[in-house]
Design a protein around this motif. Structure first.
Motif, PDB file in Angstrom:
ATOM      1  N   ALA A 135       0.837  -1.204   0.000  1.00  0.00           N
ATOM      2  CA  ALA A 135       0.000   0.000   0.000  1.00  0.00           C
ATOM      3  C   ALA A 135       0.870   1.252   0.000  1.00  0.00           C
ATOM      4  O   ALA A 135       0.577   2.222  -0.709  1.00  0.00           O
ATOM      5  CB  ALA A 135      -0.934   0.000   1.198  1.00  0.00           C
ATOM      6  N   ILE A 144      -4.924   1.809   5.875  1.00  0.00           N
ATOM      7  CA  ILE A 144      -5.302   0.629   5.105  1.00  0.00           C
ATOM      8  C   ILE A 144      -6.420  -0.112   5.815  1.00  0.00           C
ATOM      9  O   ILE A 144      -6.330  -0.374   7.016  1.00  0.00           O
ATOM     10  CB  ILE A 144      -4.087  -0.310   4.932  1.00  0.00           C
ATOM     11  N   VAL A 178      -7.295   1.961   0.579  1.00  0.00           N
ATOM     12  CA  VAL A 178      -6.174   2.747   1.071  1.00  0.00           C
ATOM     13  C   VAL A 178      -6.624   4.203   1.063  1.00  0.00           C
ATOM     14  O   VAL A 178      -7.177   4.684   0.075  1.00  0.00           O
ATOM     15  CB  VAL A 178      -4.921   2.572   0.179  1.00  0.00           C
TER      16      VAL A 178
END
Length: 160
Positions: free
Chosen positions: A23, A94, A99
């Motif tokens: 992420a 997250i 995200v």
């Protein structure tokens, strides 16, 4: 036993370090795209990407699709300021396949916004929140919540 929340996570959700690293890498690439690195778009944007945003033309973002749509959207936003720089203030946060980041964009007005009364060279700074839904390492859905009212005030749009 009571649930405890670690900063950056939500209750009931665990984020393995590999997911956080992926992420974070995606957010870095996303930021690079918004800072003008259009070559990264094909790697991080899915052709099936959907956008949800209040657009300058009054649309809802549904007309912006895929890689070329996102590149056009970013290009349009960057056309207000050739020196526009986006940076992350908060995140990435997250949660499963989502995200979230809070960002700030700073630059100087380059002209060209219909109805703007601000002088070319006026300093700009505005903020927003991006929510990205990710699948297979690419953005497949994008929600944008930007403080457009603040930006329009800085550009003096509609000011007499």
């Amino acid at each position: 036993m009571e649930d405890t929340v670690t900063p950056g996570t939500s209750t009931g959700t665990s984020t393995p370090s590999s997911d956080r690293e992926a992420a974070t890498a995606l957010v870095t690439s996303w930021l690079n795209l918004w800072n003008g690195d259009y070559a990264i778009a094909e790697k991080i944007i899915s052709e099936s990407n959907r956008v949800h945003a209040a657009m300058f033309d009054g649309g809802d973002g549904s007309a912006v699709g895929g890689v070329s749509g996102m590149v056009s959207f970013v290009t349009q936003m960057r056309s207000l300021s050739s020196d526009l720089v986006f940076s992350i203030e908060v995140g990435p946060i997250i949660d499963g396949d989502h995200v979230v980041v809070r960002w700030v964009a700073k630059g100087h007005y380059g002209g060209g916004m219909p109805g703007a009364g601000a002088a070319v060279g006026t300093a700009l700074a505005f903020r927003g929140v991006d929510i990205l839904r990710v699948a297979d390492g690419q953005v497949v859905e994008y929600w944008l919540n930007a403080d457009t009212l603040d930006l329009m005030a800085q550009l003096q749009v509609g000011a007499s």
